[in-house]
Design an enzyme around this catalytic site. Sequence first.
Site, PDB file in Angstrom:
ATOM      1  N   ASP A 169       0.841  -1.192   0.000  1.00 42.83           N
ATOM      2  CA  ASP A 169       0.000   0.000   0.000  1.00 42.83           C
ATOM      3  C   ASP A 169       0.880   1.247   0.000  1.00 42.83           C
ATOM      4  O   ASP A 169       1.954   1.240  -0.607  1.00 42.83           O
ATOM      5  CB  ASP A 169      -0.909  -0.036   1.243  1.00 42.83           C
ATOM      6  CG  ASP A 169      -2.291   0.528   0.977  1.00 42.83           C
ATOM      7  OD1 ASP A 169      -2.380   1.766   0.806  1.00 42.83           O
ATOM      8  OD2 ASP A 169      -3.266  -0.229   0.943  1.00 42.83           O
ATOM      9  N   HIS A 201      -3.880   5.810   3.395  1.00 44.26           N
ATOM     10  CA  HIS A 201      -4.550   4.587   2.943  1.00 44.26           C
ATOM     11  C   HIS A 201      -3.957   3.335   3.586  1.00 44.26           C
ATOM     12  O   HIS A 201      -4.686   2.476   4.116  1.00 44.26           O
ATOM     13  CB  HIS A 201      -4.468   4.506   1.421  1.00 44.26           C
ATOM     14  CG  HIS A 201      -5.370   3.514   0.777  1.00 44.26           C
ATOM     15  ND1 HIS A 201      -5.071   2.177   0.730  1.00 44.26           N
ATOM     16  CD2 HIS A 201      -6.561   3.653   0.129  1.00 44.26           C
ATOM     17  CE1 HIS A 201      -6.036   1.531   0.073  1.00 44.26           C
ATOM     18  NE2 HIS A 201      -6.955   2.406  -0.304  1.00 44.26           N
ATOM     19  N   SER A 357     -11.661  -1.328  -0.125  1.00 45.65           N
ATOM     20  CA  SER A 357     -10.381  -1.189   0.566  1.00 45.65           C
ATOM     21  C   SER A 357     -10.533  -1.461   2.050  1.00 45.65           C
ATOM     22  O   SER A 357      -9.583  -1.880   2.708  1.00 45.65           O
ATOM     23  CB  SER A 357      -9.813   0.221   0.383  1.00 45.65           C
ATOM     24  OG  SER A 357      -9.090   0.343  -0.803  1.00 45.65           O
TER      25      SER A 357
END
Length: 421
Positions: A169, A201, A357
Amino acid sequence: MQLLNFGLLLLPFVAGDLAPQPEPLLAGPSDVVPGQYIVTLKEGLTSAQIRDHKKWVSSVHRANLDSFAAGASGVETEGIMKHFHIHDLNMYSGGFDEKTVEDLSRNPYVKSVHPDQHVYLAKTVTQRQARWGLGYMSSKGKPVPLHSTLVDYSYDDKAGEGVWAYVLDTGINVNHVEFEGRGILGHNAIPNKPHTDEFGHGTYVAGIIAGKTYGVAKKANVVSAKAFDTGSSTYNYILETYDWIVRNITDSNRKNKAVINLSISGAKYQPFDDAVEKAFKAGITTVVAAGNDGKDAKNNTPASSPNAITVGAVRWENTRPSFSNYGKLVDIWAPGELIKSCWKGGNNATSTQSGTSAASPHVAGLVAYLMSIENLPSPSAVTARVLNLTIPNLVKDAKDSPNRVAYNGIQERKFTLPKYY
Protein backbone atom coordinates in the site's frame (compact mmCIF):
# COMPACT_ATOMS: atom_id res chain seq x y z
CA MET A 1 2.22 -11.22 -29.73
CA GLN A 2 -0.35 -8.64 -28.65
CA LEU A 3 0.82 -5.90 -26.31
CA LEU A 4 -1.82 -5.13 -23.69
CA ASN A 5 -2.30 -1.70 -22.13
CA PHE A 6 -4.06 -2.05 -18.79
CA GLY A 7 -3.41 -0.63 -15.34
CA LEU A 8 -3.78 -1.23 -11.63
CA LEU A 9 -5.17 1.28 -9.14
CA LEU A 10 -4.87 1.63 -5.41
CA LEU A 11 -8.52 1.51 -4.45
CA PRO A 12 -10.02 4.88 -3.62
CA PHE A 13 -12.32 5.35 -0.71
CA VAL A 14 -15.81 6.34 -1.78
CA ALA A 15 -18.66 8.35 -0.39
CA GLY A 16 -20.92 5.35 0.05
CA ASP A 17 -24.28 5.03 -1.64
CA LEU A 18 -24.87 8.76 -1.44
CA ALA A 19 -22.25 9.60 -4.05
CA PRO A 20 -20.25 6.65 -5.38
CA GLN A 21 -17.39 7.71 -7.62
CA PRO A 22 -15.89 4.57 -9.18
CA GLU A 23 -12.61 4.74 -11.00
CA PRO A 24 -12.64 3.82 -14.71
CA LEU A 25 -11.58 0.25 -15.40
CA LEU A 26 -9.34 1.17 -18.32
CA ALA A 27 -6.64 3.76 -18.04
CA GLY A 28 -5.96 6.16 -20.87
CA PRO A 29 -2.93 6.23 -23.15
CA SER A 30 -1.40 9.05 -21.11
CA ASP A 31 -0.99 6.64 -18.17
CA VAL A 32 1.48 4.43 -20.01
CA VAL A 33 5.10 4.85 -18.91
CA PRO A 34 6.93 5.65 -22.17
CA GLY A 35 9.43 2.98 -23.12
CA GLN A 36 8.94 0.87 -19.98
CA TYR A 37 7.60 -2.71 -19.96
CA ILE A 38 6.92 -5.81 -17.86
CA VAL A 39 8.19 -9.00 -19.51
CA THR A 40 6.94 -12.42 -18.40
CA LEU A 41 9.03 -15.46 -19.28
CA LYS A 42 7.62 -18.87 -20.12
CA GLU A 43 7.57 -21.49 -17.39
CA GLY A 44 10.06 -24.32 -17.31
CA LEU A 45 13.16 -22.34 -18.26
CA THR A 46 16.38 -23.30 -16.53
CA SER A 47 18.54 -20.81 -14.67
CA ALA A 48 21.06 -21.02 -17.49
CA GLN A 49 18.40 -20.27 -20.10
CA ILE A 50 17.16 -17.27 -18.14
CA ARG A 51 20.71 -16.00 -17.71
CA ASP A 52 21.40 -16.42 -21.44
CA HIS A 53 18.11 -14.70 -22.29
CA LYS A 54 19.01 -11.65 -20.24
CA LYS A 55 22.40 -11.47 -21.90
CA TRP A 56 20.64 -11.62 -25.25
CA VAL A 57 18.26 -8.83 -24.20
CA SER A 58 21.16 -6.61 -23.16
CA SER A 59 22.96 -7.27 -26.43
CA VAL A 60 19.91 -6.64 -28.63
CA HIS A 61 18.94 -3.55 -26.68
CA ARG A 62 22.43 -2.07 -26.98
CA ALA A 63 22.55 -2.80 -30.72
CA ASN A 64 19.17 -1.16 -31.26
CA LEU A 65 20.14 1.90 -29.24
CA ASP A 66 23.24 2.28 -31.34
CA SER A 67 21.15 2.37 -34.49
CA PHE A 68 19.73 5.61 -35.85
CA ALA A 69 16.17 4.27 -35.82
CA ALA A 70 16.26 3.60 -32.08
CA GLY A 71 17.84 6.92 -31.29
CA ALA A 72 15.23 8.79 -33.30
CA SER A 73 12.42 7.73 -30.97
CA GLY A 74 13.45 10.32 -28.42
CA VAL A 75 12.84 7.88 -25.55
CA GLU A 76 15.78 7.14 -23.27
CA THR A 77 15.76 3.48 -22.34
CA GLU A 78 17.94 1.68 -19.84
CA GLY A 79 17.40 -2.00 -20.56
CA ILE A 80 16.55 -4.52 -17.86
CA MET A 81 15.75 -2.77 -14.58
CA LYS A 82 14.40 -5.22 -11.99
CA HIS A 83 13.96 -8.98 -11.75
CA PHE A 84 10.95 -10.71 -10.15
CA HIS A 85 10.87 -14.37 -9.13
CA ILE A 86 7.67 -15.60 -7.46
CA HIS A 87 7.59 -19.37 -7.03
CA ASP A 88 8.34 -20.56 -10.60
CA LEU A 89 7.23 -17.31 -12.24
CA ASN A 90 10.05 -15.24 -13.74
CA MET A 91 9.49 -11.66 -14.86
CA TYR A 92 11.49 -8.49 -15.31
CA SER A 93 10.87 -4.82 -15.91
CA GLY A 94 12.85 -2.76 -18.33
CA GLY A 95 13.15 0.33 -20.42
CA PHE A 96 13.23 -0.62 -24.10
CA ASP A 97 12.94 1.05 -27.49
CA GLU A 98 10.22 -0.11 -29.88
CA LYS A 99 12.55 -2.30 -31.94
CA THR A 100 13.72 -4.16 -28.84
CA VAL A 101 10.09 -4.66 -27.78
CA GLU A 102 9.38 -6.22 -31.18
CA ASP A 103 12.39 -8.49 -30.76
CA LEU A 104 11.26 -9.47 -27.26
CA SER A 105 7.77 -10.30 -28.51
CA ARG A 106 9.25 -12.80 -30.97
CA ASN A 107 11.67 -14.39 -28.52
CA PRO A 108 10.80 -18.05 -27.84
CA TYR A 109 11.44 -17.66 -24.09
CA VAL A 110 8.99 -14.76 -23.69
CA LYS A 111 5.36 -15.39 -22.70
CA SER A 112 4.15 -11.77 -22.80
CA VAL A 113 5.23 -8.13 -22.95
CA HIS A 114 2.98 -5.57 -21.25
CA PRO A 115 3.54 -1.82 -21.12
CA ASP A 116 4.20 -0.60 -17.59
CA GLN A 117 1.73 1.96 -16.38
CA HIS A 118 1.24 4.74 -13.87
CA VAL A 119 -1.04 3.77 -11.00
CA TYR A 120 -2.84 6.61 -9.25
CA LEU A 121 -4.09 7.23 -5.77
CA ALA A 122 -7.58 8.74 -5.82
CA LYS A 123 -8.86 11.33 -3.37
CA THR A 124 -10.39 10.01 -0.19
CA VAL A 125 -13.62 11.16 1.40
CA THR A 126 -13.79 11.65 5.16
CA GLN A 127 -17.09 10.49 6.61
CA ARG A 128 -18.82 10.56 9.98
CA GLN A 129 -17.56 8.14 12.59
CA ALA A 130 -19.01 4.68 12.90
CA ARG A 131 -18.15 1.57 14.92
CA TRP A 132 -20.20 -1.25 13.54
CA GLY A 133 -17.69 -3.27 11.52
CA LEU A 134 -16.04 -5.34 14.24
CA GLY A 135 -19.30 -6.17 15.97
CA TYR A 136 -20.57 -7.48 12.66
CA MET A 137 -17.62 -9.86 12.36
CA SER A 138 -18.68 -11.80 15.48
CA SER A 139 -22.47 -11.42 15.20
CA LYS A 140 -23.10 -14.09 12.52
CA GLY A 141 -24.25 -11.38 10.13
CA LYS A 142 -26.87 -9.97 12.48
CA PRO A 143 -27.54 -6.31 11.57
CA VAL A 144 -25.83 -3.99 14.06
CA PRO A 145 -26.45 -0.33 14.97
CA LEU A 146 -24.44 1.96 12.73
CA HIS A 147 -23.50 4.57 15.34
CA SER A 148 -23.47 2.53 18.54
CA THR A 149 -20.24 2.59 20.58
CA LEU A 150 -21.37 -0.38 22.71
CA VAL A 151 -21.44 -3.13 20.10
CA ASP A 152 -19.83 -6.34 21.36
CA TYR A 153 -16.92 -7.73 19.39
CA SER A 154 -16.15 -11.19 20.77
CA TYR A 155 -12.94 -13.00 19.87
CA ASP A 156 -10.34 -15.47 21.05
CA ASP A 157 -7.70 -13.75 23.15
CA LYS A 158 -4.84 -14.95 20.91
CA ALA A 159 -6.19 -12.41 18.41
CA GLY A 160 -3.61 -12.92 15.67
CA GLU A 161 -0.62 -13.25 17.97
CA GLY A 162 2.41 -14.64 16.16
CA VAL A 163 1.02 -13.84 12.70
CA TRP A 164 2.33 -11.28 10.18
CA ALA A 165 0.02 -9.29 7.92
CA TYR A 166 1.78 -7.70 4.93
CA VAL A 167 0.13 -4.55 3.60
CA LEU A 168 1.12 -3.60 0.03
CA ASP A 169 0.00 0.00 0.00
CA THR A 170 1.16 3.57 0.74
CA GLY A 171 3.17 2.56 3.79
CA ILE A 172 2.13 2.37 7.44
CA ASN A 173 2.64 4.81 10.29
CA VAL A 174 4.17 2.14 12.50
CA ASN A 175 4.37 4.61 15.40
CA HIS A 176 0.59 4.95 15.59
CA VAL A 177 -0.63 4.05 19.08
CA GLU A 178 -3.02 1.49 17.60
CA PHE A 179 -0.13 -0.81 16.63
CA GLU A 180 1.52 -0.94 20.09
CA GLY A 181 4.95 -1.55 18.59
CA ARG A 182 3.70 -4.35 16.30
CA GLY A 183 4.22 -2.30 13.13
CA ILE A 184 7.27 -3.16 11.04
CA LEU A 185 8.85 -1.21 8.19
CA GLY A 186 9.43 -3.93 5.63
CA HIS A 187 10.13 -2.69 2.11
CA ASN A 188 9.97 0.66 0.36
CA ALA A 189 10.00 0.40 -3.44
CA ILE A 190 9.73 4.14 -4.06
CA PRO A 191 13.21 5.58 -4.72
CA ASN A 192 14.37 8.67 -2.86
CA LYS A 193 11.25 8.73 -0.69
CA PRO A 194 11.02 8.02 3.05
CA HIS A 195 9.23 4.94 4.28
CA THR A 196 6.30 6.90 5.69
CA ASP A 197 2.60 7.03 4.87
CA GLU A 198 1.78 10.45 3.44
CA PHE A 199 -1.71 9.51 2.23
CA GLY A 200 -3.25 7.49 5.02
CA HIS A 201 -4.55 4.59 2.94
CA GLY A 202 -2.00 2.01 4.11
CA THR A 203 -2.24 3.03 7.77
CA TYR A 204 -6.04 2.85 7.56
CA VAL A 205 -5.94 -0.64 6.05
CA ALA A 206 -3.40 -1.86 8.62
CA GLY A 207 -5.56 -0.52 11.44
CA ILE A 208 -8.51 -2.65 10.33
CA ILE A 209 -6.29 -5.71 10.25
CA ALA A 210 -4.44 -5.28 13.54
CA GLY A 211 -5.21 -2.05 15.40
CA LYS A 212 -5.78 -2.50 19.15
CA THR A 213 -9.13 -0.70 18.87
CA TYR A 214 -10.19 -1.06 15.24
CA GLY A 215 -8.48 -4.31 14.28
CA VAL A 216 -9.89 -7.78 13.73
CA ALA A 217 -6.59 -9.42 14.79
CA LYS A 218 -5.52 -7.12 17.60
CA LYS A 219 -2.21 -8.81 18.37
CA ALA A 220 -0.98 -9.50 14.84
CA ASN A 221 2.13 -7.86 13.42
CA VAL A 222 1.67 -5.57 10.41
CA VAL A 223 4.46 -5.21 7.86
CA SER A 224 4.60 -2.10 5.71
CA ALA A 225 5.35 -2.84 2.05
CA LYS A 226 5.27 0.51 0.29
CA ALA A 227 4.53 0.53 -3.44
CA PHE A 228 2.66 3.86 -3.64
CA ASP A 229 3.70 7.37 -2.60
CA THR A 230 2.63 10.71 -4.04
CA GLY A 231 -0.51 9.48 -5.73
CA SER A 232 1.19 7.41 -8.41
CA SER A 233 3.01 4.12 -8.88
CA THR A 234 3.78 1.61 -11.64
CA TYR A 235 3.80 -2.15 -11.98
CA ASN A 236 7.57 -1.88 -11.78
CA TYR A 237 7.20 -0.94 -8.10
CA ILE A 238 4.13 -3.07 -7.36
CA LEU A 239 5.72 -6.27 -8.65
CA GLU A 240 8.98 -5.45 -6.87
CA THR A 241 7.07 -5.06 -3.61
CA TYR A 242 4.97 -8.19 -4.03
CA ASP A 243 8.11 -10.15 -4.93
CA TRP A 244 9.79 -8.86 -1.75
CA ILE A 245 6.79 -9.88 0.37
CA VAL A 246 6.75 -13.42 -1.00
CA ARG A 247 10.50 -13.77 -0.48
CA ASN A 248 10.33 -12.37 3.06
CA ILE A 249 7.53 -14.72 4.04
CA THR A 250 9.37 -17.68 2.53
CA ASP A 251 12.80 -16.82 3.95
CA SER A 252 11.29 -16.22 7.41
CA ASN A 253 9.44 -19.56 7.36
CA ARG A 254 6.09 -17.82 7.86
CA LYS A 255 3.96 -19.33 5.12
CA ASN A 256 1.30 -20.63 7.51
CA LYS A 257 1.55 -17.55 9.72
CA ALA A 258 1.35 -14.74 7.15
CA VAL A 259 -1.24 -13.07 4.95
CA ILE A 260 -0.94 -10.42 2.22
CA ASN A 261 -3.58 -7.70 1.83
CA LEU A 262 -4.08 -5.96 -1.53
CA SER A 263 -6.60 -3.12 -1.33
CA ILE A 264 -5.96 -2.28 -4.98
CA SER A 265 -7.84 -2.82 -8.22
CA GLY A 266 -7.65 -2.20 -11.93
CA ALA A 267 -8.44 -3.67 -15.31
CA LYS A 268 -7.54 -7.28 -15.99
CA TYR A 269 -3.73 -7.49 -16.05
CA GLN A 270 -2.42 -11.01 -16.46
CA PRO A 271 1.16 -10.54 -15.19
CA PHE A 272 -0.07 -9.50 -11.75
CA ASP A 273 -2.79 -12.17 -11.64
CA ASP A 274 -0.03 -14.65 -12.45
CA ALA A 275 2.07 -13.34 -9.57
CA VAL A 276 -0.79 -13.78 -7.08
CA GLU A 277 -1.45 -17.28 -8.38
CA LYS A 278 2.21 -18.25 -8.06
CA ALA A 279 2.30 -16.97 -4.48
CA PHE A 280 -0.66 -19.25 -3.74
CA LYS A 281 1.19 -22.22 -5.24
CA ALA A 282 4.19 -21.27 -3.10
CA GLY A 283 1.99 -21.58 0.01
CA ILE A 284 1.06 -17.94 0.65
CA THR A 285 -2.43 -16.51 1.21
CA THR A 286 -3.44 -13.24 -0.48
CA VAL A 287 -6.65 -11.34 0.29
CA VAL A 288 -7.80 -8.78 -2.28
CA ALA A 289 -10.50 -6.16 -2.69
CA ALA A 290 -13.26 -6.81 -5.22
CA GLY A 291 -13.12 -3.21 -6.47
CA ASN A 292 -15.31 -0.12 -6.32
CA ASP A 293 -16.74 -0.01 -9.84
CA GLY A 294 -20.18 -1.44 -9.06
CA LYS A 295 -19.54 -4.07 -11.74
CA ASP A 296 -18.60 -7.71 -12.15
CA ALA A 297 -15.19 -8.30 -10.58
CA LYS A 298 -14.18 -10.75 -13.32
CA ASN A 299 -12.66 -7.89 -15.32
CA ASN A 300 -10.53 -6.61 -12.42
CA THR A 301 -7.04 -7.46 -11.22
CA PRO A 302 -6.21 -8.84 -8.71
CA ALA A 303 -9.87 -9.64 -7.89
CA SER A 304 -9.97 -12.10 -10.79
CA SER A 305 -6.95 -14.08 -9.60
CA PRO A 306 -8.55 -17.50 -9.08
CA ASN A 307 -6.95 -18.39 -5.76
CA ALA A 308 -6.96 -15.01 -4.07
CA ILE A 309 -9.68 -14.46 -1.46
CA THR A 310 -11.74 -11.74 -3.13
CA VAL A 311 -13.80 -9.53 -0.81
CA GLY A 312 -16.87 -7.44 -1.56
CA ALA A 313 -18.29 -4.76 0.74
CA VAL A 314 -21.47 -5.09 2.80
CA ARG A 315 -23.34 -2.43 4.81
CA TRP A 316 -24.44 -2.76 8.44
CA GLU A 317 -27.97 -3.83 7.47
CA ASN A 318 -26.74 -6.55 5.07
CA THR A 319 -27.07 -4.72 1.78
CA ARG A 320 -24.44 -4.35 -0.92
CA PRO A 321 -23.27 -0.75 -1.32
CA SER A 322 -23.74 0.34 -4.92
CA PHE A 323 -20.00 0.90 -5.32
CA SER A 324 -18.98 -2.68 -4.46
CA ASN A 325 -18.10 -5.03 -7.28
CA TYR A 326 -19.83 -8.39 -7.34
CA GLY A 327 -19.91 -11.61 -9.34
CA LYS A 328 -18.96 -15.25 -9.16
CA LEU A 329 -15.34 -14.41 -8.31
CA VAL A 330 -16.31 -12.55 -5.12
CA ASP A 331 -15.65 -15.17 -2.44
CA ILE A 332 -16.91 -13.36 0.64
CA TRP A 333 -18.52 -10.14 1.91
CA ALA A 334 -17.24 -8.02 4.80
CA PRO A 335 -17.90 -4.58 6.33
CA GLY A 336 -16.94 -1.85 3.87
CA GLU A 337 -18.99 1.27 4.50
CA LEU A 338 -18.43 3.94 7.16
CA ILE A 339 -15.54 2.07 8.79
CA LYS A 340 -13.35 3.87 11.33
CA SER A 341 -9.62 3.15 11.53
CA CYS A 342 -6.17 4.75 11.90
CA TRP A 343 -5.12 7.62 9.66
CA LYS A 344 -2.24 9.86 8.69
CA GLY A 345 -1.31 13.09 10.43
CA GLY A 346 -0.47 11.88 13.92
CA ASN A 347 -0.01 8.86 16.12
CA ASN A 348 -3.60 9.10 17.36
CA ALA A 349 -5.25 10.14 14.07
CA THR A 350 -8.37 8.35 12.84
CA SER A 351 -10.73 8.56 9.90
CA THR A 352 -13.98 6.93 8.77
CA GLN A 353 -14.00 5.72 5.16
CA SER A 354 -15.90 3.47 2.77
CA GLY A 355 -14.85 1.07 0.01
CA THR A 356 -13.76 -2.47 -0.64
CA SER A 357 -10.38 -1.19 0.57
CA ALA A 358 -11.98 -1.47 4.02
CA ALA A 359 -13.68 -4.82 3.36
CA SER A 360 -10.52 -6.64 2.28
CA PRO A 361 -8.53 -5.97 5.51
CA HIS A 362 -11.46 -7.23 7.60
CA VAL A 363 -10.94 -10.61 5.94
CA ALA A 364 -7.13 -10.34 6.01
CA GLY A 365 -7.49 -9.72 9.75
CA LEU A 366 -9.80 -12.72 10.00
CA VAL A 367 -7.19 -14.87 8.26
CA ALA A 368 -4.52 -13.67 10.71
CA TYR A 369 -6.88 -14.35 13.62
CA LEU A 370 -7.64 -17.90 12.46
CA MET A 371 -3.98 -18.63 11.76
CA SER A 372 -3.18 -17.81 15.39
CA ILE A 373 -5.76 -20.20 16.88
CA GLU A 374 -5.95 -23.05 14.37
CA ASN A 375 -3.51 -25.18 12.43
CA LEU A 376 -4.09 -24.06 8.86
CA PRO A 377 -1.18 -25.50 6.88
CA SER A 378 -1.87 -24.10 3.40
CA PRO A 379 -3.69 -21.32 1.53
CA SER A 380 -6.28 -23.88 0.45
CA ALA A 381 -6.93 -24.76 4.09
CA VAL A 382 -7.13 -21.07 5.00
CA THR A 383 -9.64 -20.33 2.26
CA ALA A 384 -11.73 -23.39 3.12
CA ARG A 385 -11.86 -22.42 6.80
CA VAL A 386 -12.76 -18.79 6.13
CA LEU A 387 -15.54 -19.81 3.76
CA ASN A 388 -16.76 -22.61 6.04
CA LEU A 389 -17.36 -20.05 8.81
CA THR A 390 -19.35 -17.66 6.62
CA ILE A 391 -23.05 -17.02 7.15
CA PRO A 392 -25.05 -17.64 3.94
CA ASN A 393 -27.81 -15.79 2.14
CA LEU A 394 -27.76 -12.47 3.99
CA VAL A 395 -26.52 -9.91 1.45
CA LYS A 396 -29.27 -8.13 -0.43
CA ASP A 397 -28.47 -7.32 -4.07
CA ALA A 398 -25.49 -9.66 -4.18
CA LYS A 399 -26.26 -10.24 -7.89
CA ASP A 400 -24.84 -13.61 -8.95
CA SER A 401 -22.15 -13.59 -6.26
CA PRO A 402 -21.69 -16.34 -3.69
CA ASN A 403 -23.79 -14.95 -0.82
CA ARG A 404 -21.50 -15.40 2.19
CA VAL A 405 -20.66 -12.88 4.92
CA ALA A 406 -17.52 -13.04 7.04
CA TYR A 407 -17.74 -14.43 10.58
CA ASN A 408 -15.02 -15.27 13.11
CA GLY A 409 -16.72 -18.37 14.54
CA ILE A 410 -16.59 -17.23 18.15
CA GLN A 411 -20.12 -18.33 19.06
CA GLU A 412 -19.21 -21.91 18.21
CA ARG A 413 -16.12 -21.91 20.45
CA LYS A 414 -16.28 -23.11 24.04
CA PHE A 415 -15.27 -19.74 25.44
CA THR A 416 -16.23 -16.25 24.45
CA LEU A 417 -14.43 -13.11 25.50
CA PRO A 418 -16.63 -10.03 25.11
CA LYS A 419 -14.68 -6.98 24.06
CA TYR A 420 -15.68 -3.38 23.58
CA TYR A 421 -14.08 -0.80 21.32
